[in-house]
Every structure is written in structure tokens, then in C-alpha cells.
Design a protein around this motif. Sequence first.
Motif, PDB file in Angstrom:
ATOM      1  N   LYS A   1      24.342  35.531  24.598  1.00 36.97           N
ATOM      2  CA  LYS A   1      25.685  35.095  25.008  1.00 36.97           C
ATOM      3  C   LYS A   1      26.007  35.502  26.447  1.00 36.97           C
ATOM      4  O   LYS A   1      26.859  34.896  27.088  1.00 36.97           O
ATOM      5  CB  LYS A   1      26.733  35.679  24.068  1.00 36.97           C
ATOM      6  N   MET A   2      25.341  36.535  26.946  1.00 34.85           N
ATOM      7  CA  MET A   2      25.643  37.041  28.285  1.00 34.85           C
ATOM      8  C   MET A   2      24.700  36.467  29.354  1.00 34.85           C
ATOM      9  O   MET A   2      24.695  36.929  30.485  1.00 34.85           O
ATOM     10  CB  MET A   2      25.561  38.570  28.293  1.00 34.85           C
ATOM     11  N   ARG A   3      23.962  35.433  28.997  1.00 39.23           N
ATOM     12  CA  ARG A   3      23.001  34.864  29.949  1.00 39.23           C
ATOM     13  C   ARG A   3      23.670  34.362  31.222  1.00 39.23           C
ATOM     14  O   ARG A   3      23.070  34.379  32.307  1.00 39.23           O
ATOM     15  CB  ARG A   3      22.223  33.728  29.271  1.00 39.23           C
ATOM     16  N   TYR A   4      24.908  33.933  31.116  1.00 41.85           N
ATOM     17  CA  TYR A   4      25.606  33.380  32.286  1.00 41.85           C
ATOM     18  C   TYR A   4      25.658  34.378  33.442  1.00 41.85           C
ATOM     19  O   TYR A   4      25.731  33.994  34.622  1.00 41.85           O
ATOM     20  CB  TYR A   4      27.023  32.940  31.903  1.00 41.85           C
ATOM     21  N   LEU A   5      25.616  35.682  33.125  1.00 33.77           N
ATOM     22  CA  LEU A   5      25.674  36.694  34.170  1.00 33.77           C
ATOM     23  C   LEU A   5      24.437  36.663  35.064  1.00 33.77           C
ATOM     24  O   LEU A   5      24.483  37.078  36.223  1.00 33.77           O
ATOM     25  CB  LEU A   5      25.819  38.084  33.550  1.00 33.77           C
ATOM     26  N   TRP A   6      23.332  36.195  34.520  1.00 30.56           N
ATOM     27  CA  TRP A   6      22.097  36.114  35.296  1.00 30.56           C
ATOM     28  C   TRP A   6      21.981  34.782  36.037  1.00 30.56           C
ATOM     29  O   TRP A   6      21.316  34.712  37.084  1.00 30.56           O
ATOM     30  CB  TRP A   6      20.885  36.279  34.362  1.00 30.56           C
ATOM     31  N   ASN A   7      22.600  33.748  35.521  1.00 30.46           N
ATOM     32  CA  ASN A   7      22.467  32.409  36.099  1.00 30.46           C
ATOM     33  C   ASN A   7      23.437  32.153  37.242  1.00 30.46           C
ATOM     34  O   ASN A   7      23.332  31.115  37.914  1.00 30.46           O
ATOM     35  CB  ASN A   7      22.690  31.350  35.022  1.00 30.46           C
ATOM     36  N   ASN A   8      24.366  33.063  37.450  1.00 32.52           N
ATOM     37  CA  ASN A   8      25.407  32.842  38.461  1.00 32.52           C
ATOM     38  C   ASN A   8      25.485  34.023  39.424  1.00 32.52           C
ATOM     39  O   ASN A   8      25.404  35.180  38.992  1.00 32.52           O
ATOM     40  CB  ASN A   8      26.765  32.645  37.782  1.00 32.52           C
ATOM     41  N   PRO A   9      25.662  33.740  40.716  1.00 36.95           N
ATOM     42  CA  PRO A   9      25.780  34.820  41.703  1.00 36.95           C
ATOM     43  C   PRO A   9      27.174  35.437  41.649  1.00 36.95           C
ATOM     44  O   PRO A   9      28.157  34.828  42.075  1.00 36.95           O
ATOM     45  CB  PRO A   9      25.532  34.103  43.037  1.00 36.95           C
ATOM     46  N   MET A  10      27.291  36.646  41.105  1.00 40.69           N
ATOM     47  CA  MET A  10      28.574  37.326  40.933  1.00 40.69           C
ATOM     48  C   MET A  10      28.452  38.701  41.576  1.00 40.69           C
ATOM     49  O   MET A  10      27.777  39.596  41.066  1.00 40.69           O
ATOM     50  CB  MET A  10      28.910  37.432  39.443  1.00 40.69           C
ATOM     51  N   GLU A  11      29.121  38.868  42.695  1.00 41.92           N
ATOM     52  CA  GLU A  11      28.949  40.070  43.521  1.00 41.92           C
ATOM     53  C   GLU A  11      30.204  40.933  43.487  1.00 41.92           C
ATOM     54  O   GLU A  11      31.327  40.446  43.652  1.00 41.92           O
ATOM     55  CB  GLU A  11      28.635  39.659  44.961  1.00 41.92           C
TER      56      GLU A  11
ATOM     57  N   ARG B   1      36.503  41.148  43.247  1.00 39.76           N
ATOM     58  CA  ARG B   1      37.235  42.237  43.879  1.00 39.76           C
ATOM     59  C   ARG B   1      38.173  42.871  42.855  1.00 39.76           C
ATOM     60  O   ARG B   1      38.489  42.247  41.836  1.00 39.76           O
ATOM     61  CB  ARG B   1      38.027  41.710  45.070  1.00 39.76           C
ATOM     62  N   PRO B   2      38.660  44.087  43.105  1.00 40.44           N
ATOM     63  CA  PRO B   2      39.572  44.703  42.137  1.00 40.44           C
ATOM     64  C   PRO B   2      40.816  43.870  41.835  1.00 40.44           C
ATOM     65  O   PRO B   2      41.376  43.977  40.739  1.00 40.44           O
ATOM     66  CB  PRO B   2      39.933  46.033  42.806  1.00 40.44           C
ATOM     67  N   ASP B   3      41.243  43.017  42.783  1.00 35.63           N
ATOM     68  CA  ASP B   3      42.431  42.201  42.541  1.00 35.63           C
ATOM     69  C   ASP B   3      42.089  40.782  42.095  1.00 35.63           C
ATOM     70  O   ASP B   3      42.987  39.933  41.956  1.00 35.63           O
ATOM     71  CB  ASP B   3      43.312  42.159  43.792  1.00 35.63           C
ATOM     72  N   THR B   4      40.824  40.492  41.842  1.00 31.49           N
ATOM     73  CA  THR B   4      40.447  39.171  41.343  1.00 31.49           C
ATOM     74  C   THR B   4      40.981  38.984  39.921  1.00 31.49           C
ATOM     75  O   THR B   4      40.795  39.863  39.079  1.00 31.49           O
ATOM     76  CB  THR B   4      38.908  39.015  41.327  1.00 31.49           C
TER      77      THR B   4
ATOM     78  N   PHE C   1      38.144  50.455  40.891  1.00 31.79           N
ATOM     79  CA  PHE C   1      37.234  50.332  42.020  1.00 31.79           C
ATOM     80  C   PHE C   1      36.006  49.532  41.595  1.00 31.79           C
ATOM     81  O   PHE C   1      35.602  49.576  40.432  1.00 31.79           O
ATOM     82  CB  PHE C   1      36.789  51.711  42.512  1.00 31.79           C
ATOM     83  N   HIS C   2      35.411  48.832  42.560  1.00 30.44           N
ATOM     84  CA  HIS C   2      34.195  48.061  42.297  1.00 30.44           C
ATOM     85  C   HIS C   2      33.049  48.646  43.107  1.00 30.44           C
ATOM     86  O   HIS C   2      33.090  48.676  44.341  1.00 30.44           O
ATOM     87  CB  HIS C   2      34.400  46.595  42.660  1.00 30.44           C
TER      88      HIS C   2
ATOM     89  N   MET D   1      38.135  58.951  33.706  1.00 28.70           N
ATOM     90  CA  MET D   1      37.293  58.040  34.469  1.00 28.70           C
ATOM     91  C   MET D   1      36.540  57.175  33.470  1.00 28.70           C
ATOM     92  O   MET D   1      35.932  57.675  32.517  1.00 28.70           O
ATOM     93  CB  MET D   1      36.345  58.815  35.371  1.00 28.70           C
ATOM     94  N   PHE D   2      36.596  55.862  33.693  1.00 36.38           N
ATOM     95  CA  PHE D   2      36.089  54.896  32.719  1.00 36.38           C
ATOM     96  C   PHE D   2      35.163  53.918  33.415  1.00 36.38           C
ATOM     97  O   PHE D   2      35.557  53.276  34.399  1.00 36.38           O
ATOM     98  CB  PHE D   2      37.279  54.154  32.095  1.00 36.38           C
ATOM     99  N   PRO D   3      33.908  53.782  32.961  1.00 33.12           N
ATOM    100  CA  PRO D   3      33.000  52.823  33.590  1.00 33.12           C
ATOM    101  C   PRO D   3      33.290  51.392  33.150  1.00 33.12           C
ATOM    102  O   PRO D   3      33.228  51.075  31.966  1.00 33.12           O
ATOM    103  CB  PRO D   3      31.616  53.285  33.100  1.00 33.12           C
ATOM    104  N   GLY D   4      33.631  50.551  34.107  1.00 36.08           N
ATOM    105  CA  GLY D   4      33.873  49.145  33.801  1.00 36.08           C
ATOM    106  C   GLY D   4      32.622  48.320  34.042  1.00 36.08           C
ATOM    107  O   GLY D   4      31.629  48.788  34.601  1.00 36.08           O
ATOM    108  N   ASN D   5      32.653  47.066  33.612  1.00 31.00           N
ATOM    109  CA  ASN D   5      31.531  46.157  33.880  1.00 31.00           C
ATOM    110  C   ASN D   5      32.064  44.804  34.318  1.00 31.00           C
ATOM    111  O   ASN D   5      33.275  44.627  34.505  1.00 31.00           O
ATOM    112  CB  ASN D   5      30.605  46.045  32.656  1.00 31.00           C
ATOM    113  N   VAL D   6      31.164  43.843  34.491  1.00 29.31           N
ATOM    114  CA  VAL D   6      31.548  42.550  35.059  1.00 29.31           C
ATOM    115  C   VAL D   6      31.936  41.531  33.999  1.00 29.31           C
ATOM    116  O   VAL D   6      32.252  40.387  34.325  1.00 29.31           O
ATOM    117  CB  VAL D   6      30.415  41.977  35.941  1.00 29.31           C
ATOM    118  N   TYR D   7      31.948  41.922  32.731  1.00 27.46           N
ATOM    119  CA  TYR D   7      32.253  40.979  31.659  1.00 27.46           C
ATOM    120  C   TYR D   7      33.660  40.403  31.769  1.00 27.46           C
ATOM    121  O   TYR D   7      33.960  39.352  31.195  1.00 27.46           O
ATOM    122  CB  TYR D   7      32.111  41.640  30.294  1.00 27.46           C
ATOM    123  N   ASN D   8      34.540  41.087  32.480  1.00 30.51           N
ATOM    124  CA  ASN D   8      35.939  40.666  32.617  1.00 30.51           C
ATOM    125  C   ASN D   8      36.098  39.377  33.415  1.00 30.51           C
ATOM    126  O   ASN D   8      37.175  38.770  33.390  1.00 30.51           O
ATOM    127  CB  ASN D   8      36.757  41.752  33.309  1.00 30.51           C
TER     128      ASN D   8
END
Length: 314
Positions: free
Chosen positions: A269-279, A118-121, A220-221, A102-109
Motif C-alpha cells: 500500500k505504501m509503494r506510492y512513496l517510492w514512485n514519487n519524488p517527495m522531498e 515543508r512543515p506548513d504543507t 520540523f522536517h 519528542m515524537f518521530p514523524g514520517n512522510v505518510y501524512n
Amino acid sequence: MSKAKVTVLGINGHIGRHAALAFRDAGYSVSGFGRINREPIDGVAFIKGDAGNVAEIVAAIADAEIVVNALNLPYDKWDKGRAEAQLANVIAAMGDSGKTMMFPGNVYNYAATDRYMRPDTPQRPQTPRGAIRVRQEATLAAASKAGKFQTIIIRAGDFYAPGNVGDWFDQAMLMDAGKGKVYYMADLGVGHAWAYLPDLGRAFVAVAEQRQRLGGFETFHFAGHYQSHRAMLAAIQAAAPVPLKAAQLPWLLFQALGLAVPLLREIVKMRYLWNNPMELVDPRLEAILGPDFGTPFTAAVAAATIPFLAKKAA
């Protein structure tokens, strides 16, 4: 029937600790692997070892059916192949065991324009850090599709939890709480994906219990708490026993300091994650978890905020 044995690699990390607690509370036999036993957990056996030593990982996971790979390098040490090398050690230790990793993923992808993830995005990372995570997941997929072991990735947003140290929640938003200040990360109306770690740990258990019905490689997300910066700010202020004045995080200062401090340079460098709505969205995981699975948002924020501020005050 007895439950599977679980080994958590990286027991001192945030997700490692909370996954261990959740599996323990669900009745599993749990061991935790790390260099030191920083915060011993009752009912979790500690295995001392070095993640750079494949033989020591092999020994640690020998009798485990489920391996939670929560190993993670310091934020500014992912490059030069180091993150991939760390994962390669675990893959080598897993061998052809047929175990479940089991591996914890993040939204950097994902790209900033991916409003719903979504998992298929399609994965379109826009930073070197994101490209590293994509390569890691591709390596896991290749190993699992070759039949070596099962991989289950659970992707989540930014962590927060009671007692956590070193996350955005405490290191950025509440870094000046002792001075009566709380920071918001971007425009107040923008949404952000948060993961309350006790809930995420329980999600790992819920998915692990379905592992025999799942494929060799699954993603899974975990939706967690998708809330606006305004809502998070309000929840913190409501939970705080003293007034906290709100201000936007001083990103320009971080950027300037990053010229000399590699860690801050990587953070900016990761500021974009806060400036954009990514659900994060995943109806399949929601079905596994069931209705009313998670801790209510305001209760979770209060549980994380109150002890942090009490410690600051002390």
C-alpha cells in the motif's frame, strides 16, 4: 549546569536506540524503557515496562524533562485504533507535566503529489496509515496547545544505519545480497528521502537543546539524504566488497503474497512513496543544525552496507 534527564520510550526500536545514543554522547543522563533490554547500551539505564501500562510509563518518565516517544507497533497492527491507543497511554502518562515530548514523524501524512514537504504543507494522507499519523499528530497538538506538555515532532524519511534490521534498506534492497543481488525500489531517476539514523539522533539532540526557545507544539522536517534510486543503488554497489547485480524489487510478487500475509499487504500500500519524488524541506531546522551537519551520503551508505554484507557472508 547539568543537562536534562531523558527517557526514551521504545529503546529497542531504531529511532529509540539512536536517539538514546545521541543524547548519551551529548552528555545527557539517559534511560530507556522497554519490555526487554534487547541490546544493552553502555551508559543508558534500562527500565523494564509495558507500553500498555500507563502507571509504568509514569514511573519511567517521572524524573525526565525530555521524553522521546519512539514507541511503534508492528507495521500491520496500526489499525482498529491500536496506534492511537498506544499514543493515548503516553499522553495520559505525560499529564500536565510541562515536560517535552519528542515524537518521530514520517512522510505518510502527505500526498504523492507533494513534491516538497515543508512543515506548513497541508497534510493530505492518501492511505489509512497516513490518516492514522495525522490523527496522532492532531491529538498531540491539542494536548500541547492546552498547555499540558511541549511536543516537538521531527519528521524524517526511510531509516538506514549500521546494524539495523527490519528497514526497507536491509529487508527489501539487500534482502538477496547473499545471492549477489541488490534491488532498486522504483524508476532509477526518482528521488527518495532517506534518514541516516546516527544523524537523525543527533538532530533530536540539537532541537532538544533549543526547546526552551520553541513553542508548545513544533514540527520540523529532517531533510537527511534526498537521493535518486540510481544514486542509492550506485552507493551500495560501490561499498559492497563483492559485485551486486541490480534488479527492480518484485512488487507484483509482494502483492500476490500479500493476499495471505497481512504485513506484505500493508507494505504494498505504501509503494506510492517510492514512485514519487517527495522531498522533506525545512530551512528552520537547517539553521539549527548548521552547515555540514550530516554524514556524507556515500560514507553513510557504506557504513550501513559493509557490516550488513559481512554478516550475510558469515
